[in-house]
Design a protein around this motif. Structure first.
Motif, PDB file in Angstrom:
ATOM      1  N   HIS A 107       0.805  -1.216   0.000  1.00 19.43           N
ATOM      2  CA  HIS A 107       0.000   0.000   0.000  1.00 19.43           C
ATOM      3  C   HIS A 107       0.841   1.271   0.000  1.00 19.43           C
ATOM      4  O   HIS A 107       2.042   1.250   0.291  1.00 19.43           O
ATOM      5  CB  HIS A 107      -0.918   0.014   1.223  1.00 19.43           C
ATOM      6  N   LEU A 108       0.168   2.371  -0.311  1.00 19.09           N
ATOM      7  CA  LEU A 108       0.735   3.690  -0.102  1.00 19.09           C
ATOM      8  C   LEU A 108       0.442   4.048   1.349  1.00 19.09           C
ATOM      9  O   LEU A 108      -0.721   4.161   1.747  1.00 19.09           O
ATOM     10  CB  LEU A 108       0.085   4.698  -1.046  1.00 19.09           C
ATOM     11  N   LEU A 151      -4.208  13.713  -1.421  1.00 19.01           N
ATOM     12  CA  LEU A 151      -4.251  12.274  -1.681  1.00 19.01           C
ATOM     13  C   LEU A 151      -5.235  11.876  -2.778  1.00 19.01           C
ATOM     14  O   LEU A 151      -5.287  10.707  -3.164  1.00 19.01           O
ATOM     15  CB  LEU A 151      -4.609  11.528  -0.381  1.00 19.01           C
ATOM     16  N   GLN A 153      -4.994  12.291  -5.765  1.00 16.66           N
ATOM     17  CA  GLN A 153      -4.262  11.859  -6.961  1.00 16.66           C
ATOM     18  C   GLN A 153      -4.006  10.358  -6.975  1.00 16.66           C
ATOM     19  O   GLN A 153      -3.581   9.805  -7.995  1.00 16.66           O
ATOM     20  CB  GLN A 153      -2.938  12.614  -7.053  1.00 16.66           C
ATOM     21  N   TYR A 154      -4.259   9.687  -5.849  1.00 11.60           N
ATOM     22  CA  TYR A 154      -4.020   8.254  -5.746  1.00 11.60           C
ATOM     23  C   TYR A 154      -5.332   7.480  -5.725  1.00 11.60           C
ATOM     24  O   TYR A 154      -6.381   8.013  -5.362  1.00 11.60           O
ATOM     25  CB  TYR A 154      -3.214   7.944  -4.481  1.00 11.60           C
ATOM     26  N   GLU A 155      -5.256   6.199  -6.092  1.00  9.07           N
ATOM     27  CA  GLU A 155      -6.426   5.346  -6.021  1.00  9.07           C
ATOM     28  C   GLU A 155      -6.773   5.079  -4.552  1.00  9.07           C
ATOM     29  O   GLU A 155      -5.881   4.693  -3.779  1.00  9.07           O
ATOM     30  CB  GLU A 155      -6.174   4.019  -6.738  1.00  9.07           C
ATOM     31  N   GLU A 158      -5.545   1.999  -2.750  1.00  9.00           N
ATOM     32  CA  GLU A 158      -4.103   1.872  -2.556  1.00  9.00           C
ATOM     33  C   GLU A 158      -3.653   2.491  -1.232  1.00  9.00           C
ATOM     34  O   GLU A 158      -2.551   2.225  -0.761  1.00  9.00           O
ATOM     35  CB  GLU A 158      -3.353   2.578  -3.698  1.00  9.00           C
ATOM     36  N   LEU A 159      -4.508   3.315  -0.639  1.00  7.41           N
ATOM     37  CA  LEU A 159      -4.140   4.058   0.562  1.00  7.41           C
ATOM     38  C   LEU A 159      -4.309   3.234   1.826  1.00  7.41           C
ATOM     39  O   LEU A 159      -5.287   2.497   1.987  1.00  7.41           O
ATOM     40  CB  LEU A 159      -4.990   5.322   0.672  1.00  7.41           C
TER      41      LEU A 159
END
Length: 241
Positions: A107-108, A151, A153-155, A158-159
């Protein structure tokens, strides 16, 4: 390498003695005692459990903040004193990076420390192929609203948010319902992981000038500057105190 690692930047106190990657002693305290009272005895107990003395240690690793102002100061002061008097190497590691070590490598990772009023200390990290944590967004003090905007900008799936309090969890779920959330009680900082991060972190060059990472002014500093005291015209807050 023999490493003494400790963290007092969060509510729990964590101490570990690690030798060549193996944790020989790990002491964690969540009792309602001040870290200033518990830290040195816990270090002594950890060394005794590992069968070592403080003179045997090669490197001292400390969580340098952000976090509790008092807690961070205690750990950094003890670390600097030991490193200087015993001529040992000193490594300071971000307290948020240490929390990120509790996350899933896929994950991010978004470690958090609740700073009240829907604000937080936050950073964003990823784990590389070697297992090292790399900074994507530097640690900073932010409103949760601004963090969420960054955040986007991210899927969302994925967080992974780490060390969320109930209030932060509520905010995160509204914004990113698909994100993974690890609550505070399930993401306690571990000094053993701190030692592992320290193994690949450059030691402090100037121990005397090594200071905690606060990321925002204390209330005392805020009040001091509000009275018209400025570093460019008068002595600094630290010098004044």
């Amino acid at each position: 390498m023999k490493i003494l690692a400790f963290d007092t930047s969060n509510k729990p106190l964590s101490v570990a003695v690690v030798v060549d990657g193996k944790v020989l002693a790990h002491i964690e305290s969540t009792e309602k005692k001040t870290h200033s009272v518990s830290l040195l005895p816990d270090i002594q107990d950890g060394l005794q459990e590992a069968g070592l003395t403080v003179n045997d240690i090669d490197l001292i690793a400390v969580a340098k903040g952000p976090g509790s102002y008092t807690g961070v100061r205690i750990a950094v002061t003890v670390a600097k004193t030991l490193a200087d008097t015993l001529n040992k190497k000193l490594v300071g590691v971000s307290s948020l990076k240490l929390l990120a070590a509790n996350g899933d490598k896929k994950h991010l990772l978004v470690p958090l420390m609740d700073a009240r009023n829907d604000n937080a200390f936050a950073g964003v990290y990823v784990t590389n192929r070697d297992g090292r944590l790399l900074t994507v967004i530097a640690d900073h003090h932010t409103s949760m609203a601004n963090l969420f905007e960054t955040l986007k900008q991210y899927e969302p799936n994925e967080l992974e948010f780490i060390n969320a309090t109930p209030r932060l969890q509520e905010l995160i779920q509204k914004q990113f319902p698909e994100a993974t959330i690890i609550m505070s009680e399930n993401s306690l900082p571990a000094a053993g992981k701190l030692a592992k991060i320290a193994e690949t972190t450059k030691p402090v060059k100037d121990i005397d000038n090594f200071i905690p990472t606060y990321l925002r002014l204390t209330q005392a500093e805020h009040d001091w500057y509000a009275k018209g005291n400025k570093e460019d015209k008068n002595v600094s807050y630290v010098e004044e105190i």
